[in-house]
Design an enzyme around this catalytic site. Structure first.
Site, PDB file in Angstrom:
ATOM      1  N   GLN A  36       0.831  -1.203   0.000  1.00 18.36           N
ATOM      2  CA  GLN A  36       0.000   0.000   0.000  1.00 18.36           C
ATOM      3  C   GLN A  36       0.869   1.257   0.000  1.00 18.36           C
ATOM      4  O   GLN A  36       2.071   1.199   0.250  1.00 18.36           O
ATOM      5  CB  GLN A  36      -0.892   0.004   1.238  1.00 18.36           C
ATOM      6  N   ASP A  91       0.725   0.275  13.885  1.00 13.87           N
ATOM      7  CA  ASP A  91       1.257   1.470  14.561  1.00 13.87           C
ATOM      8  C   ASP A  91       1.529   1.217  16.038  1.00 13.87           C
ATOM      9  O   ASP A  91       2.179   2.031  16.706  1.00 13.87           O
ATOM     10  CB  ASP A  91       0.300   2.657  14.382  1.00 13.87           C
ATOM     11  N   GLU A 111       0.900  -8.313  11.682  1.00 14.73           N
ATOM     12  CA  GLU A 111       0.726  -7.139  10.811  1.00 14.73           C
ATOM     13  C   GLU A 111       1.299  -7.484   9.438  1.00 14.73           C
ATOM     14  O   GLU A 111       2.445  -7.933   9.333  1.00 14.73           O
ATOM     15  CB  GLU A 111       1.455  -5.935  11.432  1.00 14.73           C
ATOM     16  N   GLY A 144      -2.530 -11.836   8.565  1.00  9.25           N
ATOM     17  CA  GLY A 144      -3.357 -12.157   9.736  1.00  9.25           C
ATOM     18  C   GLY A 144      -4.474 -13.132   9.417  1.00  9.25           C
ATOM     19  O   GLY A 144      -4.922 -13.883  10.293  1.00  9.25           O
ATOM     20  N   ASP A 162      -7.560  -4.851  14.070  1.00 11.58           N
ATOM     21  CA  ASP A 162      -7.309  -3.421  13.901  1.00 11.58           C
ATOM     22  C   ASP A 162      -6.801  -3.197  12.481  1.00 11.58           C
ATOM     23  O   ASP A 162      -5.622  -2.964  12.250  1.00 11.58           O
ATOM     24  CB  ASP A 162      -6.292  -2.937  14.940  1.00 11.58           C
TER      25      ASP A 162
HETATM   26  N1  SPD Z   1     -10.923   4.605   7.946  1.00 16.61           N
HETATM   27  C1  SPD Z   1      -9.966   4.274   8.896  1.00 16.61           C
HETATM   28  C2  SPD Z   1     -10.065   2.929   9.490  1.00 16.61           C
HETATM   29  C3  SPD Z   1      -8.811   2.685  10.225  1.00 16.61           C
HETATM   30  C4  SPD Z   1      -8.805   1.616  11.177  1.00 16.61           C
HETATM   31  N2  SPD Z   1      -7.504   1.297  11.695  1.00 16.61           N
HETATM   32  C5  SPD Z   1      -6.755   2.346  12.236  1.00 16.61           C
HETATM   33  C6  SPD Z   1      -5.415   1.891  12.746  1.00 16.61           C
HETATM   34  C7  SPD Z   1      -5.122   2.441  14.079  1.00 16.61           C
HETATM   35  N3  SPD Z   1      -4.322   1.574  14.844  1.00 16.61           N
END
Ligand code: SPD
Length: 287
Positions: A36, A91, A111, A144, A162
């Site tokens: 990405q 993150d 991740e 994942g 996440d």
């Molecule tokens: N549209 C944004 C959706 C994001 C979800 N993940 C955010 C990562 C934060 N750890």
């Protein structure tokens, strides 16, 4: 869904359905990884921030809205919280919030994009904070979805997803077979949590995700809050469990142990947030 984040005279915007969600600031990194486009910015209002494929993910002075909402309803309510799986979360913010719970003994974070981890460690160090060196934390850079499919039954007390929006590498994080594996790898009394998009800006995905989780787990409920930098600012996280809606009943001792360190989450906030379902979404979920 969105244009890649053009820096437009000092503004960085996510474009979504004809609306721009932007911050004044400057671009620090803008590169293409194997998965990405990754953009790191520095903004006046929220500090350093991260976009993936032009969509806002997080920012230093706003991330707690998102991470506390995703983590604490699950970690305060699962029967046990010894073994945690986080899928995505590169993150580090989700792992950091999980590891604030003393009952966590082991946390796997899987991740897909190692470059997100590297750039977050370098530019957004406050997000992961101590998680990267916590002896309970184990990072795997990999897929994942394949990880969940390869786990033994009943491997984790809590599974947290996440991911980003359902396009590109995160698309498979919203489908039935993935959710079925998440259910299978949960221990009895376990809780599943995922970000479930905006009830306004991603209404169809939001509703479809909640309905699918209700079908797969038997019990699933969305909680509504705000992440001001995301499309519409209005966001949701959905929690699921097999043995009943235990995610609505935080354990008082676990809650008390983390409450003082939270900016958004509290047991009071959580009860209101589960109740704050828009009327038209409630009707649609009931039909
Ligand atoms: N549209 C944004 C959706 C994001 C979800 N993940 C955010 C990562 C934060 N750890």
């Amino acid at each position: 869904m969105t244009e890649p984040s053009p820096a437009d005279e000092g503004w960085i915007d996510e474009h979504h359905q004809g609306v721009r969600y932007g911050l004044a600031g400057q671009v620090l990194v803008d590169e293409q990884s194997a998965f990405q486009r990754i953009t790191v910015i520095d903004s006046e209002r929220y500090g350093k921030g991260l976009l993936l494929d032009g969509c806002w993910m997080t920012a230093e002075r706003q991330e707690r809205h998102y991470h506390e909402s995703l983590v604490h309803p699950a970690l305060c309510s699962a029967e046990a919280i010894e073994r945690i799986l986080v899928i995505g979360g590169g993150d580090g913010g989700t792992a950091r919030e999980c590891l604030r719970h003393a009952g966590v003994r082991h946390l796997d974070m899987v991740e897909i994009d190692g470059r997100v981890v590297e750039l977050s460690q370098k530019h957004l160090a406050s997000l992961g904070a101590g998680c990267w060196n916590d002896p309970r934390f184990r990072l795997t850079v990999g897929d994942g979805i394949a990880w969940a499919a390869g786990c033994d039954d009943a491997s984790y007390d809590v599974v947290i997803v996440d991911g980003s929006d359902p396009a590109g590498p995160a698309e498979g994080l919203f489908n039935r077979s993935f959710f079925e594996h998440c259910r299978r790898i949960l221990r009895p009394g376990g809780v599943f949590a995922t970000q479930s998009e905006s009830p306004e800006a991603f209404r169809e995905v939001h509703i479809a995700t909640v309905l699918l989780l209700q079908e797969v787990f038997g019990h699933a409920d969305p909680l509504y809050g705000w992440v001001p930098m995301y499309p519409s600012g209005w966001w949701s996280w959905t929690f699921a469990a097999i043995d009943g809606p235990r995610y609505k009943k935080p354990d008082p001792q676990r809650a008390a142990a983390i409450a003082a360190g939270c900016e958004i989450w509290s047991t009071r906030w959580q009860s209101g947030a589960f109740e704050a379902m828009p009327a038209s979404i409630e009707r649609e979920l009931q039909t």
